[in-house]
Design a protein around this motif. Structure first.
Motif, PDB file in Angstrom:
ATOM      1  N   UNK A 166       0.816  -1.219   0.000  1.00 25.85           N
ATOM      2  CA  UNK A 166       0.000   0.000   0.000  1.00 25.85           C
ATOM      3  C   UNK A 166       0.850   1.268   0.000  1.00 25.85           C
ATOM      4  N   UNK A 167       2.019   1.214   0.662  1.00 26.11           N
ATOM      5  CA  UNK A 167       2.859   2.413   0.768  1.00 26.11           C
ATOM      6  C   UNK A 167       4.268   2.103   0.290  1.00 26.11           C
ATOM      7  N   UNK A 168       4.351   1.614  -0.919  1.00 27.97           N
ATOM      8  CA  UNK A 168       5.622   1.182  -1.472  1.00 27.97           C
ATOM      9  C   UNK A 168       6.648   2.321  -1.547  1.00 27.97           C
ATOM     10  N   UNK A 169       6.191   3.555  -1.875  1.00 34.48           N
ATOM     11  CA  UNK A 169       7.120   4.675  -2.040  1.00 34.48           C
ATOM     12  C   UNK A 169       7.600   5.252  -0.710  1.00 34.48           C
ATOM     13  N   UNK A 175       5.744  -5.231   7.659  1.00 37.56           N
ATOM     14  CA  UNK A 175       5.232  -3.919   7.270  1.00 37.56           C
ATOM     15  C   UNK A 175       6.193  -3.108   6.388  1.00 37.56           C
ATOM     16  N   UNK A 176       7.080  -3.756   5.659  1.00 37.60           N
ATOM     17  CA  UNK A 176       8.025  -3.021   4.820  1.00 37.60           C
ATOM     18  C   UNK A 176       9.055  -2.236   5.597  1.00 37.60           C
ATOM     19  N   UNK A 177       9.138  -2.532   6.905  1.00 34.58           N
ATOM     20  CA  UNK A 177      10.005  -1.740   7.795  1.00 34.58           C
ATOM     21  C   UNK A 177      11.016  -2.569   8.568  1.00 34.58           C
ATOM     22  N   UNK A 178      10.814  -3.865   8.640  1.00 30.24           N
ATOM     23  CA  UNK A 178      11.647  -4.689   9.506  1.00 30.24           C
ATOM     24  C   UNK A 178      11.945  -6.029   8.828  1.00 30.24           C
ATOM     25  N   UNK A 192      20.974 -13.146  15.747  1.00 34.52           N
ATOM     26  CA  UNK A 192      19.847 -12.429  15.153  1.00 34.52           C
ATOM     27  C   UNK A 192      20.358 -11.150  14.490  1.00 34.52           C
ATOM     28  N   UNK A 193      20.035 -10.970  13.229  1.00 42.01           N
ATOM     29  CA  UNK A 193      20.331  -9.715  12.540  1.00 42.01           C
ATOM     30  C   UNK A 193      19.001  -9.040  12.257  1.00 42.01           C
ATOM     31  N   UNK A 194      18.821  -7.855  12.827  1.00 42.68           N
ATOM     32  CA  UNK A 194      17.566  -7.120  12.690  1.00 42.68           C
ATOM     33  C   UNK A 194      17.827  -5.852  11.891  1.00 42.68           C
ATOM     34  N   UNK A 195      17.212  -5.777  10.734  1.00 42.05           N
ATOM     35  CA  UNK A 195      17.316  -4.579   9.900  1.00 42.05           C
ATOM     36  C   UNK A 195      16.070  -3.730  10.072  1.00 42.05           C
ATOM     37  N   UNK A 196      16.258  -2.434  10.311  1.00 42.00           N
ATOM     38  CA  UNK A 196      15.131  -1.533  10.567  1.00 42.00           C
ATOM     39  C   UNK A 196      15.132  -0.365   9.587  1.00 42.00           C
ATOM     40  N   UNK A 197      13.957  -0.014   9.114  1.00 39.28           N
ATOM     41  CA  UNK A 197      13.755   1.253   8.405  1.00 39.28           C
ATOM     42  C   UNK A 197      12.514   1.876   9.027  1.00 39.28           C
ATOM     43  N   UNK A 198      12.744   2.646  10.104  1.00 37.55           N
ATOM     44  CA  UNK A 198      11.642   3.142  10.908  1.00 37.55           C
ATOM     45  C   UNK A 198      10.920   4.301  10.228  1.00 37.55           C
ATOM     46  N   UNK A 199       9.600   4.414  10.464  1.00 34.82           N
ATOM     47  CA  UNK A 199       8.849   5.542   9.905  1.00 34.82           C
ATOM     48  C   UNK A 199       9.299   6.851  10.540  1.00 34.82           C
ATOM     49  N   UNK A 200       9.098   7.929   9.802  1.00 33.31           N
ATOM     50  CA  UNK A 200       9.378   9.252  10.358  1.00 33.31           C
ATOM     51  C   UNK A 200       8.465   9.473  11.560  1.00 33.31           C
ATOM     52  N   UNK A 201       9.009  10.137  12.595  1.00 35.61           N
ATOM     53  CA  UNK A 201       8.271  10.379  13.832  1.00 35.61           C
ATOM     54  C   UNK A 201       6.906  11.008  13.537  1.00 35.61           C
ATOM     55  N   UNK A 202       5.888  10.507  14.196  1.00 37.17           N
ATOM     56  CA  UNK A 202       4.506  10.976  14.136  1.00 37.17           C
ATOM     57  C   UNK A 202       3.710  10.442  12.934  1.00 37.17           C
ATOM     58  N   UNK A 203       4.331   9.633  12.078  1.00 44.48           N
ATOM     59  CA  UNK A 203       3.533   8.965  11.057  1.00 44.48           C
ATOM     60  C   UNK A 203       2.618   7.943  11.732  1.00 44.48           C
ATOM     61  N   UNK A 221       1.963   4.903  11.200  1.00 43.26           N
ATOM     62  CA  UNK A 221       2.512   3.547  11.358  1.00 43.26           C
ATOM     63  C   UNK A 221       3.621   3.479  12.400  1.00 43.26           C
ATOM     64  N   UNK A 222       4.103   4.637  12.845  1.00 45.44           N
ATOM     65  CA  UNK A 222       5.276   4.660  13.722  1.00 45.44           C
ATOM     66  C   UNK A 222       5.053   3.904  15.028  1.00 45.44           C
ATOM     67  N   UNK A 223       3.899   4.090  15.646  1.00 43.59           N
ATOM     68  CA  UNK A 223       3.610   3.430  16.926  1.00 43.59           C
ATOM     69  C   UNK A 223       3.589   1.916  16.777  1.00 43.59           C
TER      70      UNK A 223
END
Length: 199
Positions: free
Chosen positions: A59-62, A85-88, A102-113, A115-117
């Motif tokens: 849904x939010x590929x970009x 969720x395209x983030x982890x 364990x290798x954990x890759x993160x691409x966190x949402x910008x604060x207050x988006x 999906x961030x919570x």
């Protein structure tokens, strides 16, 4: 880790792959890939050096997209891969004597988006479970949090997680900031060399 700001261009993808091969990375986290479903199947497919794992949000590929490249000599150690969720991306490697890494890759949402919570909650639970089991963990990624600001120091001091939730989680779990330690070591060495030259 590399933030590519889009990887749908196959020419750009090839440049990234060549760079990884030249640098001889064993594992590398790639963030902000923005990959479409079609392109995910083709990026790095057939590479002699690496196996690629990808996750994007349909849904939010970009706004999303993360990948982990694993050198093929390590691939037989990969037991599970978890995507969220395209983030982890969470890679579990198994070695002799039942040792898990364990290798954990993160691409966190910008604060207050919105999906961030949800993502921050998932990350906190995942890391908490690994730490509780006393297993080895490497966390790499783009937190989209200002880790050098006075705000972060205030967050740690006041124990308020709203401003820098992921960084606060990592801090509270006593995970070592190896990047920070490495940067300080290089800085100290550089300073020592400068002093030596002045003598």
């Amino acid at each position: 880790m590399i933030n590519v700001r889009g990887l749908n261009n196959l020419g750009k993808a090839e440049e990234v792959l060549i760079w990884c091969i030249e640098e001889q990375f064993d594992f590398i986290i790639i963030t902000e890939t923005k990959l479409t479903l079609l392109k995910k199947k083709g990026v790095f497919f057939g590479s002699d050096e690496y196996h690629a794992f990808w996750k994007s949000s349909a849904k939010k590929q970009m706004e999303t997209g993360i990948g982990i490249l694993v050198k093929k000599c390590w691939i037989h150690h990969v037991e599970t891969i978890r995507r969220y969720h395209g983030r982890l991306l969470h890679l579990v490697l198994k070695f002799r004597d039942r040792i898990s890494v364990h290798i954990v890759g993160l691409y966190m949402p910008v604060f207050k988006l919105p999906t961030e919570k949800a993502v921050a909650k998932e990350v906190k639970k995942l890391l908490g479970d690994i730490v509780q089991n006393k297993e080895m963990i490497i966390v790499v990624g783009d937190l989209n949090e200002d880790l050098t600001s006075k705000l972060l120091e205030k967050t740690f001091a006041t124990n308020k997680v709203k401003t820098c939730p992921t960084a606060t989680t990592l801090q509270h779990m006593n995970l070592m900031d190896t990047h920070g330690v490495y940067a300080q070591t290089i800085q100290k060495r550089h300073g020592h060399q400068m002093e030596y030259k002045e003598d």
